[in-house]
Design an enzyme around this catalytic site. Structure first.
Site, PDB file in Angstrom:
ATOM      1  N   ARG A 162       0.826  -1.213   0.000  1.00  0.00           N
ATOM      2  CA  ARG A 162       0.000   0.000   0.000  1.00  0.00           C
ATOM      3  C   ARG A 162       0.856   1.258   0.000  1.00  0.00           C
ATOM      4  O   ARG A 162       0.399   2.341  -0.351  1.00  0.00           O
ATOM      5  CB  ARG A 162      -0.936  -0.008   1.208  1.00  0.00           C
ATOM      6  CG  ARG A 162      -2.243   0.703   0.941  1.00  0.00           C
ATOM      7  CD  ARG A 162      -3.284   0.421   2.005  1.00  0.00           C
ATOM      8  NE  ARG A 162      -2.748   0.545   3.334  1.00  0.00           N
ATOM      9  CZ  ARG A 162      -2.965  -0.316   4.327  1.00  0.00           C
ATOM     10  NH1 ARG A 162      -3.725  -1.362   4.146  1.00  0.00           N
ATOM     11  NH2 ARG A 162      -2.430  -0.136   5.510  1.00  0.00           N
ATOM     12  N   TYR A 171     -14.951  22.513  -9.711  1.00  0.00           N
ATOM     13  CA  TYR A 171     -15.451  21.249 -10.293  1.00  0.00           C
ATOM     14  C   TYR A 171     -16.570  20.648  -9.422  1.00  0.00           C
ATOM     15  O   TYR A 171     -16.401  20.484  -8.204  1.00  0.00           O
ATOM     16  CB  TYR A 171     -14.251  20.305 -10.393  1.00  0.00           C
ATOM     17  CG  TYR A 171     -14.519  18.903 -10.842  1.00  0.00           C
ATOM     18  CD1 TYR A 171     -15.099  18.647 -12.076  1.00  0.00           C
ATOM     19  CD2 TYR A 171     -14.170  17.825 -10.033  1.00  0.00           C
ATOM     20  CE1 TYR A 171     -15.332  17.345 -12.493  1.00  0.00           C
ATOM     21  CE2 TYR A 171     -14.383  16.517 -10.443  1.00  0.00           C
ATOM     22  CZ  TYR A 171     -14.975  16.291 -11.673  1.00  0.00           C
ATOM     23  OH  TYR A 171     -15.201  15.010 -12.087  1.00  0.00           O
ATOM     24  N   ASP A 180      -6.534  23.317  -7.765  1.00  0.00           N
ATOM     25  CA  ASP A 180      -6.778  22.248  -8.729  1.00  0.00           C
ATOM     26  C   ASP A 180      -6.188  22.739 -10.055  1.00  0.00           C
ATOM     27  O   ASP A 180      -6.715  23.659 -10.687  1.00  0.00           O
ATOM     28  CB  ASP A 180      -8.288  21.979  -8.846  1.00  0.00           C
ATOM     29  CG  ASP A 180      -8.595  20.831  -9.802  1.00  0.00           C
ATOM     30  OD1 ASP A 180      -7.736  20.500 -10.636  1.00  0.00           O
ATOM     31  OD2 ASP A 180      -9.714  20.279  -9.718  1.00  0.00           O
TER      32      ASP A 180
HETATM   33  C1  LIG Z   1     -10.932  20.228 -12.792  1.00  0.00           C
HETATM   34  C2  LIG Z   1     -11.090  18.788 -12.435  1.00  0.00           C
HETATM   35  N1  LIG Z   1     -10.627  18.355 -11.260  1.00  0.00           N
HETATM   36  C3  LIG Z   1     -10.742  17.070 -10.893  1.00  0.00           C
HETATM   37  C4  LIG Z   1     -11.354  16.152 -11.708  1.00  0.00           C
HETATM   38  C5  LIG Z   1     -11.522  14.738 -11.227  1.00  0.00           C
HETATM   39  O1  LIG Z   1     -10.721  13.857 -11.906  1.00  0.00           O
HETATM   40  P1  LIG Z   1     -11.049  12.278 -11.915  1.00  0.00           P
HETATM   41  O2  LIG Z   1     -12.082  12.084 -12.959  1.00  0.00           O
HETATM   42  O3  LIG Z   1      -9.747  11.634 -12.201  1.00  0.00           O
HETATM   43  O4  LIG Z   1     -11.583  11.945 -10.556  1.00  0.00           O
HETATM   44  C6  LIG Z   1     -11.856  16.561 -12.926  1.00  0.00           C
HETATM   45  C7  LIG Z   1     -12.542  15.586 -13.814  1.00  0.00           C
HETATM   46  O5  LIG Z   1     -13.233  15.930 -14.740  1.00  0.00           O
HETATM   47  C8  LIG Z   1     -11.720  17.910 -13.315  1.00  0.00           C
HETATM   48  O6  LIG Z   1     -12.210  18.366 -14.469  1.00  0.00           O
END
Ligand SMILES: Cc1ncc(COP(=O)(O)O)c(C=O)c1O
Length: 396
Positions: free
Chosen positions: A64, A117, A189
């Site tokens: 892990r 998101y 992000d």
């Molecule tokens: C800006 C953003 N952050 C995070 C994610 C999440 O990614 P995952 O689909 O790998 O969980 C996305 C997915 O569309 C995204 O557009």
């Protein structure tokens, strides 16, 4: 295409270009056993060499904690974000939620950009609230004004710039400075830029997160996330949280992401050039009310984008003049090269209708027409333009 100053900076391999560093990262013989690529080391059980090593601090004693394949991927990903530390998790969403779990607690207040998101917002509204944490959404154009929202209980500021559906660029350094003055942890992000065109840690953010699922892997065939930090203490807290949750990516997925990451810099250049060409064409089209793309001079976020980014990815929005849902569907259904799908960053172009999924707590942007998101893939831009041209006729 022309963009702001080069923020690629220096990775662990010094001043070499990112494409070079990504080619040569993770090539240690211990990881590759003589091959060009690391071994795919699938392991739950790990045999230690002697009894004295069973409880060695930092020792690799169980699957892990990752294997040689994970170590190789972390090495390469750290080059992308110029980060001292990198952790890999199973999805981009988990990379987004782990900083909340690590730094918030009952009674805490967190500030989250209102264009964040949807599933990250859902985590705050549904799960974090159940743990007694209050989420307050803020307008991401707030800049230094964020200071007025910071309370003694504020533990985390979470920002996505640009928003991955509405593409506003935030003044991230101003937000980071205000947060730092009050001891609040900041997380960005950074998925839109693929990590290539935007370096949140260099702009003062404490943590950067990336959905490797998108540009970094680039193949539309794996889910993966990464968390980056420079501070050892902050990273130790993130790692503790990851250990407590018991999450780790499979070695096969780690290998797949690394394989994609080798060509990331080159792919991003192509995504950028094609997307700007398509965006400029759409900007001049009579059926389009507006294009939301920070690299266009007319975009409200353009000056900040020029200052803080070194380029733009392939993801942007268009606002149609037509407002009839049936016509929007007819346009999307007429597209031949753009698939209809909720992702981006892969080799193939995609389109989605955004309005039904736009979630806001503050003001909902009034664009005066339906918002469509386009992800420009690696097809020839002339073919994509021809496809859009024929599909837009469905709006006539
Ligand atoms: C800006 C953003 N952050 C995070 C994610 C999440 O990614 P995952 O689909 O790998 O969980 C996305 C997915 O569309 C995204 O557009």
């Amino acid at each position: 295409m022309a963009s702001g100053p080069d923020k690629s900076g220096e990775g662990k391999q010094g001043k070499r270009a990112l494409s070079t560093r990504l080619t040569h990262a993770a090539r240690d013989r211990k990881l590759t056993q003589g091959g060009v690529n690391p071994v795919v080391q699938r392991a739950s059980t790990v045999l230690v060499e002697s009894a004295s090593k069973l409880f060695e601090p930092g020792g690799w004693t169980y699957g892990r904690h990752g294997t040689a394949t994970h170590a190789a991927l972390k090495d390469a990903l750290a080059e992308i974000e110029n980060a001292d530390h990198c952790a890999i998790v199973e999805s981009g969403l988990l990379a987004c939620t782990i900083p909340f779990i690590a730094f918030a607690q009952a009674g805490a207040h967190v500030l989250v950009g209102d264009n964040t998101y949807g599933p990250t917002r859902r985590f705050c509204d549904r799960t974090l609230s159940r743990w007694g944490c209050e989420t307050e959404y803020f307008d991401t154009t707030i800049g230094a004004g964020i200071e007025a929202l910071i309370r003694p209980t504020t533990k985390l500021i979470f920002l996505e710039s640009p928003g991955s559906m509405t593409f506003e660029i935030a003044d991230a350094p101003a937000i980071a400075t205000a947060a730092k003055a009050k001891g609040v942890v900041t997380t960005m992000d950074n998925t839109w830029s693929g990590g290539v065109f935007h370096k949140p840690l260099s702009l003062g953010f404490d943590i950067s997160v990336q959905a490797n699922t998108k540009y970094v892997s680039g193949g539309a065939d794996v889910l993966s996330g990464a968390i980056f930090a420079n501070s050892e203490a902050l990273f130790a807290r993130l790692k503790e949280t990851i250990a407590d949750l018991g999450v780790n990516t499979s070695a096969d997925d780690a290998y797949t992401v690394l394989r994609g990451a080798r060509s990331l810099a080159m792919r991003m250049d192509r995504h950028q050039a094609s997307a700007v060409e398509v965006a400029r064409w759409l900007d001049a089209h009579p059926s389009i009310r507006r294009v939301l793309h920070p690299a266009l001079e007319s975009d409200p976020g353009h000056a900040l984008w020029r200052r803080d980014f070194s380029g733009a990815s392939g993801l942007f929005g268009i606002v149609l003049k037509s407002s009839e849902t049936l016509q929007v569907h007819a346009f999307l259904d007429a597209l031949e090269l753009f698939g209809l799908g909720f992702s981006y960053g892969g080799f193939e172009s995609l389109a989605i209708y955004c309005d039904p999924q736009l979630k806001r707590n503050l003001t909902k942007p009034a664009y005066g027409g339906p918002l469509i998101r386009l992800s420009i893939g690696l097809e020839d831009p002339a073919d994509l333009i021809a496809d859009l041209d024929q599909a837009l006729k469905a709006l006539d």
